[in-house]
Motif scaffolding. Sequence first.
Motif, PDB file in Angstrom:
ATOM      1  N   GLU A  72      54.459  38.912  23.745  1.00 62.37           N
ATOM      2  CA  GLU A  72      55.099  39.776  24.730  1.00 62.37           C
ATOM      3  C   GLU A  72      54.025  40.396  25.617  1.00 62.37           C
ATOM      4  O   GLU A  72      53.005  40.877  25.120  1.00 62.37           O
ATOM      5  N   THR A  73      54.239  40.390  26.920  1.00 57.95           N
ATOM      6  CA  THR A  73      53.257  40.966  27.840  1.00 57.95           C
ATOM      7  C   THR A  73      53.940  41.943  28.788  1.00 57.95           C
ATOM      8  O   THR A  73      55.132  41.830  29.080  1.00 57.95           O
ATOM      9  N   PHE A  74      53.178  42.921  29.258  1.00 63.45           N
ATOM     10  CA  PHE A  74      53.608  43.757  30.366  1.00 63.45           C
ATOM     11  C   PHE A  74      52.371  44.073  31.189  1.00 63.45           C
ATOM     12  O   PHE A  74      51.265  44.154  30.671  1.00 63.45           O
ATOM     13  N   CYS A  75      52.558  44.225  32.501  1.00 61.76           N
ATOM     14  CA  CYS A  75      51.423  44.211  33.431  1.00 61.76           C
ATOM     15  C   CYS A  75      51.335  45.492  34.250  1.00 61.76           C
ATOM     16  O   CYS A  75      52.339  46.162  34.509  1.00 61.76           O
ATOM     17  N   ALA A  76      50.089  45.778  34.647  1.00 64.77           N
ATOM     18  CA  ALA A  76      49.805  46.886  35.566  1.00 64.77           C
ATOM     19  C   ALA A  76      48.815  46.400  36.608  1.00 64.77           C
ATOM     20  O   ALA A  76      47.936  45.591  36.309  1.00 64.77           O
ATOM     21  N   LYS A  77      48.963  46.919  37.841  1.00 70.31           N
ATOM     22  CA  LYS A  77      48.114  46.432  38.931  1.00 70.31           C
ATOM     23  C   LYS A  77      46.851  47.266  39.130  1.00 70.31           C
ATOM     24  O   LYS A  77      45.967  46.890  39.909  1.00 70.31           O
ATOM     25  N   ASP A  78      46.765  48.431  38.447  1.00 72.38           N
ATOM     26  CA  ASP A  78      45.555  49.243  38.563  1.00 72.38           C
ATOM     27  C   ASP A  78      45.414  50.122  37.324  1.00 72.38           C
ATOM     28  O   ASP A  78      46.294  50.161  36.447  1.00 72.38           O
ATOM     29  N   GLY A  79      44.296  50.861  37.268  1.00 75.20           N
ATOM     30  CA  GLY A  79      43.988  51.657  36.087  1.00 75.20           C
ATOM     31  C   GLY A  79      44.975  52.771  35.835  1.00 75.20           C
ATOM     32  O   GLY A  79      45.332  53.050  34.683  1.00 75.20           O
ATOM     33  N   ARG A  80      45.434  53.447  36.892  1.00 75.86           N
ATOM     34  CA  ARG A  80      46.349  54.584  36.700  1.00 75.86           C
ATOM     35  C   ARG A  80      47.710  54.133  36.175  1.00 75.86           C
ATOM     36  O   ARG A  80      48.291  54.755  35.280  1.00 75.86           O
ATOM     37  N   GLU A  81      48.226  53.058  36.715  1.00 71.61           N
ATOM     38  CA  GLU A  81      49.502  52.515  36.225  1.00 71.61           C
ATOM     39  C   GLU A  81      49.348  52.051  34.774  1.00 71.61           C
ATOM     40  O   GLU A  81      50.239  52.259  33.949  1.00 71.61           O
ATOM     41  N   ALA A  82      48.185  51.467  34.461  1.00 75.23           N
ATOM     42  CA  ALA A  82      47.932  51.001  33.093  1.00 75.23           C
ATOM     43  C   ALA A  82      47.906  52.160  32.110  1.00 75.23           C
ATOM     44  O   ALA A  82      48.443  52.066  30.996  1.00 75.23           O
ATOM     45  N   LEU A  83      47.282  53.267  32.515  1.00 72.33           N
ATOM     46  CA  LEU A  83      47.212  54.438  31.626  1.00 72.33           C
ATOM     47  C   LEU A  83      48.599  54.975  31.304  1.00 72.33           C
ATOM     48  O   LEU A  83      48.871  55.385  30.168  1.00 72.33           O
ATOM     49  N   GLN A  84      49.493  54.987  32.308  1.00 66.21           N
ATOM     50  CA  GLN A  84      50.850  55.472  32.073  1.00 66.21           C
ATOM     51  C   GLN A  84      51.583  54.571  31.083  1.00 66.21           C
ATOM     52  O   GLN A  84      52.238  55.053  30.144  1.00 66.21           O
ATOM     53  N   MET A  85      51.474  53.248  31.284  1.00 62.80           N
ATOM     54  CA  MET A  85      52.108  52.298  30.357  1.00 62.80           C
ATOM     55  C   MET A  85      51.501  52.414  28.960  1.00 62.80           C
ATOM     56  O   MET A  85      52.213  52.357  27.956  1.00 62.80           O
ATOM     57  N   PHE A  86      50.180  52.561  28.917  1.00 61.09           N
ATOM     58  CA  PHE A  86      49.464  52.664  27.635  1.00 61.09           C
ATOM     59  C   PHE A  86      49.939  53.876  26.847  1.00 61.09           C
ATOM     60  O   PHE A  86      50.114  53.815  25.629  1.00 61.09           O
ATOM     61  N   ALA A  87      50.138  54.996  27.550  1.00 62.88           N
ATOM     62  CA  ALA A  87      50.583  56.229  26.884  1.00 62.88           C
ATOM     63  C   ALA A  87      52.042  56.150  26.457  1.00 62.88           C
ATOM     64  O   ALA A  87      52.412  56.612  25.373  1.00 62.88           O
ATOM     65  N   ASP A  88      52.895  55.569  27.316  1.00 57.32           N
ATOM     66  CA  ASP A  88      54.336  55.513  27.020  1.00 57.32           C
ATOM     67  C   ASP A  88      54.673  54.495  25.933  1.00 57.32           C
ATOM     68  O   ASP A  88      55.495  54.762  25.051  1.00 57.32           O
ATOM     69  N   HIS A  89      54.049  53.312  26.000  1.00 55.84           N
ATOM     70  CA  HIS A  89      54.335  52.240  25.036  1.00 55.84           C
ATOM     71  C   HIS A  89      53.019  51.603  24.599  1.00 55.84           C
ATOM     72  O   HIS A  89      52.611  50.573  25.164  1.00 55.84           O
ATOM     73  N   PRO A  90      52.328  52.183  23.623  1.00 54.10           N
ATOM     74  CA  PRO A  90      51.014  51.655  23.207  1.00 54.10           C
ATOM     75  C   PRO A  90      51.103  50.180  22.798  1.00 54.10           C
ATOM     76  O   PRO A  90      51.947  49.806  21.974  1.00 54.10           O
ATOM     77  N   PRO A  91      50.267  49.323  23.380  1.00 48.82           N
ATOM     78  CA  PRO A  91      50.292  47.895  23.047  1.00 48.82           C
ATOM     79  C   PRO A  91      49.476  47.599  21.793  1.00 48.82           C
ATOM     80  O   PRO A  91      48.860  48.501  21.208  1.00 48.82           O
ATOM     81  N   ASP A  92      49.442  46.343  21.416  1.00 45.23           N
ATOM     82  CA  ASP A  92      48.566  45.929  20.316  1.00 45.23           C
ATOM     83  C   ASP A  92      47.150  45.664  20.809  1.00 45.23           C
ATOM     84  O   ASP A  92      46.179  45.857  20.084  1.00 45.23           O
ATOM     85  N   VAL A  93      47.043  45.201  22.064  1.00 43.81           N
ATOM     86  CA  VAL A  93      45.735  44.899  22.636  1.00 43.81           C
ATOM     87  C   VAL A  93      45.835  45.013  24.158  1.00 43.81           C
ATOM     88  O   VAL A  93      46.904  44.802  24.735  1.00 43.81           O
ATOM     89  N   VAL A  94      44.721  45.384  24.795  1.00 43.71           N
ATOM     90  CA  VAL A  94      44.675  45.524  26.250  1.00 43.71           C
ATOM     91  C   VAL A  94      43.688  44.504  26.809  1.00 43.71           C
ATOM     92  O   VAL A  94      42.564  44.366  26.295  1.00 43.71           O
ATOM     93  N   LEU A  95      44.112  43.789  27.871  1.00 41.33           N
ATOM     94  CA  LEU A  95      43.237  42.857  28.591  1.00 41.33           C
ATOM     95  C   LEU A  95      43.142  43.383  30.022  1.00 41.33           C
ATOM     96  O   LEU A  95      44.112  43.367  30.766  1.00 41.33           O
ATOM     97  N   MET A  96      41.948  43.900  30.414  1.00 42.49           N
ATOM     98  CA  MET A  96      41.852  44.668  31.652  1.00 42.49           C
ATOM     99  C   MET A  96      40.645  44.255  32.493  1.00 42.49           C
ATOM    100  O   MET A  96      39.532  44.093  31.965  1.00 42.49           O
ATOM    101  N   ASP A  97      40.879  44.131  33.800  1.00 43.51           N
ATOM    102  CA  ASP A  97      39.806  43.839  34.739  1.00 43.51           C
ATOM    103  C   ASP A  97      38.926  45.085  34.903  1.00 43.51           C
ATOM    104  O   ASP A  97      39.399  46.220  34.750  1.00 43.51           O
ATOM    105  N   ILE A  98      37.652  44.872  35.223  1.00 45.26           N
ATOM    106  CA  ILE A  98      36.753  46.014  35.416  1.00 45.26           C
ATOM    107  C   ILE A  98      36.839  46.538  36.844  1.00 45.26           C
ATOM    108  O   ILE A  98      37.030  47.736  37.069  1.00 45.26           O
TER     109      ILE A  98
END
Length: 466
Positions: free
Chosen positions: A30-56
């Motif tokens: 199962e995957t869910f996506c974010a286009k930038d760091g701030r959107e990713a942080l919100q998703m990370f806080a609301d629904h913690p994933p098993d692993v994060v794959l993130m561009d620098i």
Amino acid sequence: MKANYRILIVDDEENVRRMLTTAFALAGQETFCAKDGREALQMFADHPPDVVLMDIRMPGLNGIEALQQMHALHPRIPVILMTAYAAVETAVEALRCGAFDYVIKPFDLDELQMVIQRALQLQSMKQEISYLHKALTESWQWGHILTTSPCMMEICRDTAKIALSQASVLISGESGTGKELIARAIHYNSRRSAGPFIKVNCAALPESLLESELFGHEKGAFTGAQMQRQGLFERAHQGTLLLDEVGEMPLNLQAKLLRVLQERELERIGGHQTIQVDIRIVAATNRDLAAMVEQGAFRQDLFYRLNVIHLEIPPLRERPEDIPLLANHFLQKFSAENQREIIDIDPAALALLSAWLWPGNIRELSNVIERAVIMSTGAIIFSDDLPPALLSRQPGAGDEKPPAVPHEERNLKDEMKRYEKQLILETLAQHEGNRTRSALVLGISRRALMYKLQEYGIDHAPRHEI
């Protein structure tokens, strides 16, 4: 480890997000996506994933900044960073900031899957270790004594036999070698294990207080004795009393201790009632009691009473094979205590630990690892996280030995480094720059390979295309 896991993909390029989502969906994840760091942080806080794959490199909040905030929220969730810029310095910075690993675009999907699997396996292992550690703390097991040293294994075998007896035991060895640990192993594997295990440090108390502590006192026995008090001999009834640093006990108290050992009875200070005690005495010392007997500083008859069975614990410098084992044990312990997610010790740092002579033995090693855990800013302990003293001349070395020959030592090291660099380059070339497979062939971790790439100034990006 569960078969299906949730991956948070963070990248400002829509085609990368779409490609990764499709690839992982085909693998049943199962995957869910974010286009930038701030959107990713919100998703990370609301629904913690098993692993994060993130561009620098992303607009606004970059990957390393987002990583640090994610690490503060859920330090146990692994974050894998990816970038199109193959700078080894960036990789090391990412690891120092807490990233689990680092992949370079264009990357091989199989390699990326392997990295994710390793991250999840590590999380599963950590949970299992945490469970086992909790189980061990609830009941004493031989597993508390960590060793691969043949001499320590022999001591453990002897300790198992000794535990079944009722004999007094004298444990000698330098400070910090683990004498108390052996004493506890004797008690908790004996028929007295249901009884108390009580320790007293004979060097920590003045003579008057030590006597009262051991034998107890009656009300009014001396100024300040406002009530009756049991001594440690009474409190250790049907258990074990550890007399730590017994060589520091004053001679007049040695005579009283001898009576307890011989008669199994005592009288409180200021009292006349004889009290029967059933205890086992284990004594520990970092001094040579036999030499003290010759000097008249320790009673000969007491020495023979205590020295029914003698165990001598070797210093850590005489069992160097235990240093990596103990270092990793303390790493897990202090990482948990300080709520840190430090998962490994860099090979160069481990080499420094193994080369040190450890005058303070295991206690010193414990302190060094605790300091390193506190000082480290990432997921790995590096050399610069260790105390400066470990980078200098080894303590106690060289005074009795002839001086080393600098040119021979330097030439040998230079030759070894040249060979190591060449081997790494050849292996990377054979595997088209794939760091994961190269590390596997070289027999080292991927993190160790990244460190070597930085050390030798190798900037070798993988050539596998998506």
